[in-house]
Design an enzyme around this catalytic site. Structure first.
Site, PDB file in Angstrom:
ATOM      1  N   LYS A 193       0.939  -0.965  -0.062  1.00  0.00           N
ATOM      2  CA  LYS A 193       0.049   0.093  -0.025  1.00  0.00           C
ATOM      3  C   LYS A 193       1.068   1.604  -0.024  1.00  0.00           C
ATOM      4  O   LYS A 193       1.431   1.818   1.037  1.00  0.00           O
ATOM      5  CB  LYS A 193      -0.904  -0.144   1.672  1.00  0.00           C
ATOM      6  CG  LYS A 193      -2.239   0.629   1.202  1.00  0.00           C
ATOM      7  CD  LYS A 193      -2.136   2.191   0.599  1.00  0.00           C
ATOM      8  CE  LYS A 193      -2.190   2.712   2.251  1.00  0.00           C
ATOM      9  NZ  LYS A 193      -1.193   4.763   1.960  1.00  0.00           N
ATOM     10  N   GLY A 245       6.951   4.576   8.754  1.00  0.00           N
ATOM     11  CA  GLY A 245       5.908   6.159   9.019  1.00  0.00           C
ATOM     12  C   GLY A 245       6.602   7.031  10.198  1.00  0.00           C
ATOM     13  O   GLY A 245       7.283   6.619  10.734  1.00  0.00           O
ATOM     14  N   SER A 246       5.544   6.768  10.586  1.00  0.00           N
ATOM     15  CA  SER A 246       5.659   7.615  11.480  1.00  0.00           C
ATOM     16  C   SER A 246       4.607   6.977  13.144  1.00  0.00           C
ATOM     17  O   SER A 246       4.773   5.755  12.975  1.00  0.00           O
ATOM     18  CB  SER A 246       3.931   8.929  12.149  1.00  0.00           C
ATOM     19  OG  SER A 246       2.955   8.160  11.650  1.00  0.00           O
ATOM     20  N   GLY A 250       2.461   3.608  13.274  1.00  0.00           N
ATOM     21  CA  GLY A 250       3.353   2.419  14.091  1.00  0.00           C
ATOM     22  C   GLY A 250       2.947   1.758  14.624  1.00  0.00           C
ATOM     23  O   GLY A 250       3.088   0.506  14.909  1.00  0.00           O
ATOM     24  N   GLU A 267       9.985   0.023  10.633  1.00  0.00           N
ATOM     25  CA  GLU A 267      10.819   1.851  10.423  1.00  0.00           C
ATOM     26  C   GLU A 267      10.322   3.244  11.143  1.00  0.00           C
ATOM     27  O   GLU A 267       9.839   3.764  10.441  1.00  0.00           O
ATOM     28  CB  GLU A 267      11.626   1.325   9.817  1.00  0.00           C
ATOM     29  CG  GLU A 267      13.286   2.161   9.158  1.00  0.00           C
ATOM     30  CD  GLU A 267      13.047   3.867   8.746  1.00  0.00           C
ATOM     31  OE1 GLU A 267      12.381   4.728   9.915  1.00  0.00           O
ATOM     32  OE2 GLU A 267      12.719   3.544   7.600  1.00  0.00           O
ATOM     33  N   CYS A 301      13.428   9.543   7.867  1.00  0.00           N
ATOM     34  CA  CYS A 301      13.388   9.508   9.246  1.00  0.00           C
ATOM     35  C   CYS A 301      14.628   9.799   9.783  1.00  0.00           C
ATOM     36  O   CYS A 301      14.769  10.054  11.627  1.00  0.00           O
ATOM     37  CB  CYS A 301      12.897   8.194   9.458  1.00  0.00           C
ATOM     38  SG  CYS A 301      11.407   7.890   8.511  1.00  0.00           S
ATOM     39  N   GLU A 402       9.816  15.564  15.929  1.00  0.00           N
ATOM     40  CA  GLU A 402      10.009  14.961  14.641  1.00  0.00           C
ATOM     41  C   GLU A 402       9.581  16.019  13.862  1.00  0.00           C
ATOM     42  O   GLU A 402       8.358  16.380  13.702  1.00  0.00           O
ATOM     43  CB  GLU A 402       9.627  13.751  14.133  1.00  0.00           C
ATOM     44  CG  GLU A 402      10.458  13.130  13.547  1.00  0.00           C
ATOM     45  CD  GLU A 402      10.493  12.260  12.497  1.00  0.00           C
ATOM     46  OE1 GLU A 402      11.110  12.049  11.886  1.00  0.00           O
ATOM     47  OE2 GLU A 402       9.573  11.177  12.605  1.00  0.00           O
TER      48      GLU A 402
END
Length: 503
Positions: A193, A245-246, A250, A267, A301, A402
């Site tokens: 996706k 992703g974030s 996650g 990750e 990231c 972040e």
């Protein structure tokens, strides 16, 4: 004042050329698949803020179809292949992709705003990861375990089956190389996706596998997180999940995986430090740190988003860093020589701008940037100046959260112990850097910093075969290396009782 339309006209022409024969449906069971809902959405060029094309908008029904196709392939033709046979098919696919590198690079640049030269390098790097995993998988094998004379004990490494993979928008094709390449080489099938912000290159990558990979081996369902991503993570037919992703998303993926005890690779975010000791080559360290934060407009990231610099050299380093930041100048990503493109979408632009305001409210000193560029030609896109804050408190939101944009924080320290304490005093632990000419100091810092990667006198020091992943809230598992194949296989132990010979 009238807008300079040169950039917009250049991008509209590039879009027309890139999409003349491009259809972004889903790719399921080796063929284009229209969305079950009939709905589509637009993907937008962030440099010109104009639509690129429409994309199939997926739902649970599309995910069901893709998982069914992937499961059939895993139980059928793909499941019967050897590692060598898979490697040959992947290599054939990559040969076709190499004939389309320019096309893929242009699509990546238009879709997410990367400077075209950087996009091309990343496309070529992604293809290299596919071939790396395919090669390494051929050398993977089980083990024979000495267990005495009455038993023969050995292990087999077997694929999970269907791997569900949710890909990010900041490095779409690169992360496909990391994830899809490993999963397929290990013998799994994939339902991917892509981010709704970056669907173009992943879908085109799948299309280029036609008549090479067996039907159902690599499936792509486009769409939004709630509509397509969540059904994928919750699907009982998915045997392995991988997400980049974030942290909040996650966590949702991990919770969804818990219901079926589906193994996950995550990750996630980072707030990575670059520690500049007083003996460092300060000019080189400044240039390295600038590249570490401003490459990809800070949308990485592992971006070097906190510089920890010894107080004895802080003033000199700050001047050098401000000079180095000047190299990273926002510009049209389709023009040769551009070093920094726009942020990828409007919400990300607003997020960066909000954090600049937060930093000033917290008392940090804005040393550079903090606003969009003044150039009239860039005013339609989501461009932002390289931004530098001094006098940053490591406990501030600016230093702890972040931002995912071109915003650098300068923080000073007095001693080695304080440097390590500051480096580790965030909830993340993805990457880090150290600048020093003292080998002992470098190795001690590398051991003491809590991060999955420590890069000495460089930044973005990863590559093919080097494990990449995070400590703490930055994730679970490792990608990019031989051990990644272990993320997509499970070990079966076999114990055969041996009879005494009767001869």
């Amino acid at each position: 004042m009238a807008t300079d339309n040169t950039l917009i006209e250049r991008h509209e022409a590039a879009i027309d050329d890139a999409t003349a024969e491009l259809t972004l449906d889903h790719w399921i069971d080796g063929a284009h698949a229209e969305p079950a809902s009939g709905e589509r959405f637009e993907t937008v060029d962030p440099a010109a803020a104009v639509p690129i094309t429409t994309v199939a908008s997926g739902t649970a029904a599309d995910i069901d179809d893709a998982v069914e196709a992937a499961s059939a392939a895993a139980d059928g033709e793909w499941g019967d292949t050897t590692a060598r046979e898979r490697a040959t098919l992947i290599s054939d696919w990559m040969d076709v992709c190499r004939e389309h590198v320019d096309e893929l690079a242009r699509l990546e640049s238009l879709d997410v705003g990367k400077p075209l030269a950087f996009a091309r390098d990343e496309v070529e790097g992604a293809l290299e990861f596919f071939e790396y995993y395919a090669s390494v998988a051929q050398a993977s094998h089980g083990e024979q375990i000495p267990f005495g004379t009455e038993n023969h004990v050995y292990t087999r490494e077997e694929p999970y089956g269907v791997a569900g993979q949710i890909l990010p928008w900041n490095y779409p094709l690169s992360l496909a190389g990391w994830k899809v390449g490993a999963a397929l080489a290990a013998g799994n099938t994939v339902v991917a996706k892509p981010s709704e912000q970056a669907p173009c290159t992943i879908t085109r990558l799948a299309q280029l596998s036609a008549d090479i990979l067996p039907d159902g081996v690599f499936n792509v369902v486009n769409g939004f997180g709630e509509d397509a991503g969540a059904p994928l993570t919750e699907h009982s037919g998915v045997d392995k999940l991988s997400f980049t992703g974030s942290v909040p998303v996650g966590q949702q993926v991990m919770k969804a995986a818990a219901d079926d005890v589906t193994p996950v690779t995550l990750e996630l975010g980072g707030k990575s430090p670059y520690v500049v000791f007083p003996d460092a080559d300060l000019e080189a360290a400044a240039e390295t740190a600038a590249a570490g934060i401003y490459y990809n407009t800070g949308q990485s990231c592992d971006a070097c988003s906190r510089i920890l610099v010894h107080e004895d050299v802080a003033d000199e380093f700050t001047d050098l860093f401000l000079d180095a930041a000047d190299y990273w100048e926002p510009g049209d990503p389709l023009v040769d020589g551009t070093t920094m493109g726009p942020l990828t979408f409007a919400d990300q632009y607003e997020k960066v701008d909000d954090y600049v305001e937060i930093g000033q409210e917290e008392g940090a000193t804005l040393l550079a940037g903090g606003e969009p560029p003044a150039a009239e030609a860039l005013e339609e896109g989501w461009f932002y100046e390289p931004t530098v804050f001094g006098d940053v408190d490591n406990d501030s939101r600016l230093a702890q959260e972040e931002i995912f944009g071109p915003v650098q924080c300068l923080i000073t320290f007095e001693s080695y112990e304080e440097a390590i304490e500051l480096a580790n005093d965030v909830p993340y632990g993805l990457a880090s850097g150290v600048a020093t000419q003292d080998a002992s100091l470098a190795h001690r810092a590398a051991a003491d910093i809590e991060a999955g990667s420590v890069w000495i006198n460089e930044y973005h020091g990863g590559g093919v075969g080097i494990p990449f992943g995070g400590y703490k809230q930055s994730g679970i598992g490792r990608e990019c290396a031989r051990e990644t194949l272990g993320e997509y296989t499970q070990t079966k132990a076999i114990n055969v009782a041996l009879d005494e010979p009767e001869l």
